[in-house]
Design an enzyme around this catalytic site. Structure first.
Site, PDB file in Angstrom:
ATOM      1  N   SER A  24       0.809  -1.226   0.000  1.00 30.18           N
ATOM      2  CA  SER A  24       0.000   0.000   0.000  1.00 30.18           C
ATOM      3  C   SER A  24       0.838   1.269   0.000  1.00 30.18           C
ATOM      4  O   SER A  24       0.296   2.369  -0.029  1.00 30.18           O
ATOM      5  CB  SER A  24      -0.928   0.023   1.224  1.00 30.18           C
ATOM      6  OG  SER A  24      -0.163  -0.004   2.427  1.00 30.18           O
ATOM      7  N   HIS A 157     -39.397  23.780 -10.497  1.00 30.35           N
ATOM      8  CA  HIS A 157     -39.598  22.827 -11.595  1.00 30.35           C
ATOM      9  C   HIS A 157     -38.995  23.330 -12.910  1.00 30.35           C
ATOM     10  O   HIS A 157     -39.443  22.949 -13.991  1.00 30.35           O
ATOM     11  CB  HIS A 157     -41.091  22.518 -11.803  1.00 30.35           C
ATOM     12  CG  HIS A 157     -41.806  22.096 -10.559  1.00 30.35           C
ATOM     13  ND1 HIS A 157     -41.804  20.792 -10.099  1.00 30.35           N
ATOM     14  CD2 HIS A 157     -42.528  22.810  -9.653  1.00 30.35           C
ATOM     15  CE1 HIS A 157     -42.502  20.717  -8.983  1.00 30.35           C
ATOM     16  NE2 HIS A 157     -42.948  21.930  -8.680  1.00 30.35           N
ATOM     17  N   SER A 278     -13.666  24.841 -28.233  1.00 29.43           N
ATOM     18  CA  SER A 278     -13.911  23.589 -28.934  1.00 29.43           C
ATOM     19  C   SER A 278     -12.803  23.342 -29.941  1.00 29.43           C
ATOM     20  O   SER A 278     -12.283  24.281 -30.551  1.00 29.43           O
ATOM     21  CB  SER A 278     -15.264  23.659 -29.660  1.00 29.43           C
ATOM     22  OG  SER A 278     -15.370  22.623 -30.618  1.00 29.43           O
ATOM     23  N   LYS A 284     -17.182  28.471 -29.875  1.00 31.42           N
ATOM     24  CA  LYS A 284     -17.656  27.950 -28.598  1.00 31.42           C
ATOM     25  C   LYS A 284     -16.936  28.569 -27.394  1.00 31.42           C
ATOM     26  O   LYS A 284     -15.739  28.806 -27.413  1.00 31.42           O
ATOM     27  CB  LYS A 284     -17.487  26.434 -28.533  1.00 31.42           C
ATOM     28  CG  LYS A 284     -18.379  25.642 -29.456  1.00 31.42           C
ATOM     29  CD  LYS A 284     -19.858  25.828 -29.152  1.00 31.42           C
ATOM     30  CE  LYS A 284     -20.266  25.242 -27.820  1.00 31.42           C
ATOM     31  NZ  LYS A 284     -20.112  23.787 -27.754  1.00 31.42           N
ATOM     32  N   GLU A 291     -19.097  22.330 -15.433  1.00 29.05           N
ATOM     33  CA  GLU A 291     -19.403  20.952 -15.800  1.00 29.05           C
ATOM     34  C   GLU A 291     -18.561  19.960 -15.004  1.00 29.05           C
ATOM     35  O   GLU A 291     -19.050  18.907 -14.583  1.00 29.05           O
ATOM     36  CB  GLU A 291     -19.188  20.763 -17.305  1.00 29.05           C
ATOM     37  CG  GLU A 291     -20.200  21.534 -18.142  1.00 29.05           C
ATOM     38  CD  GLU A 291     -19.874  21.494 -19.631  1.00 29.05           C
ATOM     39  OE1 GLU A 291     -18.842  20.884 -20.003  1.00 29.05           O
ATOM     40  OE2 GLU A 291     -20.644  22.072 -20.414  1.00 29.05           O
ATOM     41  N   GLN A 323      -7.686  -1.558   4.785  1.00 25.80           N
ATOM     42  CA  GLN A 323      -6.736  -0.908   3.885  1.00 25.80           C
ATOM     43  C   GLN A 323      -7.476  -0.139   2.794  1.00 25.80           C
ATOM     44  O   GLN A 323      -6.948   0.824   2.228  1.00 25.80           O
ATOM     45  CB  GLN A 323      -5.813  -1.955   3.253  1.00 25.80           C
ATOM     46  CG  GLN A 323      -4.748  -1.373   2.331  1.00 25.80           C
ATOM     47  CD  GLN A 323      -3.720  -2.401   1.929  1.00 25.80           C
ATOM     48  OE1 GLN A 323      -3.055  -2.991   2.781  1.00 25.80           O
ATOM     49  NE2 GLN A 323      -3.593  -2.644   0.634  1.00 25.80           N
ATOM     50  N   LYS A 326      -8.381   4.088   2.612  1.00 29.02           N
ATOM     51  CA  LYS A 326      -7.468   5.208   2.363  1.00 29.02           C
ATOM     52  C   LYS A 326      -7.620   5.832   0.983  1.00 29.02           C
ATOM     53  O   LYS A 326      -7.735   7.056   0.852  1.00 29.02           O
ATOM     54  CB  LYS A 326      -6.025   4.762   2.594  1.00 29.02           C
ATOM     55  CG  LYS A 326      -5.758   4.408   4.050  1.00 29.02           C
ATOM     56  CD  LYS A 326      -4.410   3.764   4.232  1.00 29.02           C
ATOM     57  CE  LYS A 326      -4.343   3.132   5.601  1.00 29.02           C
ATOM     58  NZ  LYS A 326      -5.334   2.031   5.758  1.00 29.02           N
TER      59      LYS A 326
END
Length: 477
Positions: A24, A157, A278, A284, A291, A323, A326
């Site tokens: 680990s 809504h 883009s 764009k 996002e 373990q 983590k």
């Protein structure tokens, strides 16, 4: 030298596949500073109890201090033979001191050692995240202050509901983030319990002093049950819940920014510094920060779910399953420390189109509630007032008019208490200024709300600063 901390009763070393599965250190190396600091606390207890002589203690302390510097500077790193952070650091000690380096293990197991290290790591990182949350709170509150009186459509809504001010809309996120900061403060109280001295699971027959090592490490208390101390990961699960909740809150901010920046809404202009383009469409301007904030929330929720699932069936004390606590914790910490500053910058640099929002605010018959409220003030029961307001909307829809364009006779035919006086309430400014209740959207109420929020964040900054200073002093002791 092998980085293994066990093996006396084994005739064979673990197979390569078992070692690879067990290893680990590739992810728990970030615990090294906390492991070294808890080792200093354990060393002080061993020396005070007479289990280590002063000369050995002095040598070990000097070597630990050297390792702290070497780890911090990247000069000491784990080797391929090291199983975990604990074995790597013990190897470092024995390389410096020989056999005496192994004396520090007396009265201590990796079970209480890792539980202590992980708490220290979590406390340290949680305080950093608390600071980042307050930074985002302040950014939202200051942006709300800038637009405290700017009319905008209010939605339920995703449909036009009632006019609000943009300041009110922005300030709502401050309250959600404030609850996250409150949860962190509560979490700190529950997490400030030291497992050191619990050993593998049953405490120790050696004359250790858990209360003293707890105080040395800045914990409020020492664990009252050694079995619980080594197996408790509530603090990890609870931290991951807090992080997941933060993720949900910043995801909602991200979603609104995506909508507001769209051509259809056209309220918000996200700074070039917090937008991307883009590869094929040169026109764009994409709100990628918003996002990504929205997307990363799924990762944070997933980390919580993974740990809860791992914990749910564990028997008795320590099990190797732990373990798996983590990597989700480390990942969530890294994710938030990456995302929160970017979201804060996005909020700080976004500008809003006051004219566009004001034009949209009354659309969708969003002032219809003002008619119902007018009738209630005229002692008409609300059910009847609601019905009358609905009839006004229906009449406007069939005749392609707005509510204020209905004639006096049309109004009185719908309800005898409905007079031309209602028109003075059928304006966005009138609707906004009338919402003066605590927590309401009137500019005066929003201004008072923002002042309160800024005061709260300043108070949070003070206690976070004090906690971080105390933790830093403990780590450098």
């Amino acid at each position: 030298m092998s980085g293994k901390l066990w093996g006396g009763r084994f005739s064979q070393s673990p197979s390569d596949t078992v070692f690879a599965l067990s290893r680990s250190v590739q992810f728990d190396w970030c615990l090294a500073p906390y492991d070294l600091r808890s080792s200093l606390a354990h060393l002080a207890v061993l020396e005070k109890s007479g289990l280590l002589d002063a000369d050995s203690s002095k040598k070990i302390r000097k070597a630990l201090k050297e390792l702290i510097s070497e780890v911090g500077e990247g000069k000491f790193l784990p080797a391929a033979t090291d199983e975990d952070v604990h074995s790597a650091l013990e190897r470092g000690l024995t390389e410096k001191l020989g056999a005496v380096g192994g004396a520090l293990r007396a009265g201590r197991s990796r079970n209480d050692q890792v539980a202590t290290d992980l708490r220290l790591y979590a406390i340290d990182q949680m305080l950093i995240i608390a600071q980042l949350l307050v930074d985002l709170q302040d950014a939202l509150a200051k942006k709300a202050q800038e637009y405290f009186d700017a009319p905008a459509p209010g939605f339920t809504h995703l449909q036009h509901a009632q006019p609000v001010t943009l300041g009110h809309e922005l300030a709502k996120h401050c309250h959600a983030l404030g609850r996250d900061v409150d949860r962190i403060a509560d979490w700190l109280d529950r997490t400030s319990v030291s497992p050191l001295g619990s050993g593998a699971l049953s405490g120790s027959s050696l004359p250790l002093m858990p209360e003293e090592s707890a105080a040395d490490l800045g914990f409020a208390s020492s664990a009252r049950n050694s079995i619980d101390a080594v197996s408790d990961r509530d603090f990890v699960a609870e931290a991951l819940f807090i992080f997941a909740m933060v993720g949900v809150h910043i995801s909602r901010i991200g979603e609104e920014w995506c909508l507001w920046a769209s051509t259809e809404f056209a309220w918000a202009k996200v700074s070039d510094a917090y937008s991307t383009g883009s590869s094929i469409m040169p026109q764009k301007r994409n709100p990628d920060v918003a996002e990504l904030a929205r997307g990363k929330s799924g990762r944070l929720v997933g980390n919580l779910t993974g740990v809860l699932t791992m914990l749910k069936g564990l028997p008795f004390a320590y099990n190797r399953d732990l373990q798996e606590d983590k990597e989700p914790l480390f990942d969530s910490v890294d994710t938030l420390q990456l995302v929160l500053p970017a979201v804060t910058g996005m909020v700080e640099t976004t500008t809003f189109d006051r004219k566009k929002m004001a034009e949209l605010a009354p659309l969708g018959f969003s002032l219809a509630t003002e008619i119902a409220d007018f009738l209630v003030r005229a002692k008409v029961p609300f059910a009847q007032a609601h019905e009358a307001a609905g009839k006004c909307v229906a009449l406007c829809e069939t005749s392609n008019r707005e509510l204020h364009e209905l004639s006096d006779s049309e109004l009185s035919q719908i309800n005898s208490s409905l007079t031309g006086e209602v028109r003075k309430f059928l304006t966005v400014d009138g609707a906004l200024s009338s919402r003066t209740t605590l927590g309401g959207t009137s500019p005066a109420s929003v201004s008072a709300q923002i002042e309160h929020l800024l005061g709260q964040s300043e108070e949070s900054r003070r206690w976070i600063s004090d906690e971080r200073a105390a933790f830093s002093a403990m780590m450098s002791a």
